[in-house]
Design a protein around this motif. Sequence first.
Motif: not given
Length: 100
Positions: A10-15, A53-55, A79-84
Motif C-alpha cells: 500500500e502507498v499512503a499519504y496524508a495531509r 518529501n521523506k519516505v 515536510p515539517l512546518i516547524a522544527d519540533p
Amino acid sequence: MVTEQTINVEVAYARERAQALIPVTGQAGMTLADAIERSGILSRFPEIDLDVNKVGVFGKLAKLDQALASGDRVEIYPPLIADPKQARKQRATGAKANAA
C-alpha cells in the motif's frame, strides 16, 4: 514454468484535509519508487516532491531504492512546518512566563 512472485503493498499519504491509501501490486523486487509511481499518487497530490518529501515503510525512514515485501505500507511524509525541537522550546518558555 517459473513465474515471478507477485507482492501487494500500500502507498499512503496524508495531509490535513486529504488522505490516500492506495493498494499496489507488483513483482518481487519492486522498490519504494516503483510502488509510488504505480500508485498514481504523484498525479493525485502534485505537491509531493520526492526530492523533498521523506519516505518510509511502516514509520521507519527508507530510501526510494529499497525493495519491498508483500504487505509493506509505503508512507510519504509531508515536510515539517516547524522544527519540533524549536516548537517544544517555545512552548516551555511560554509555560514558564505564564507560571510567573
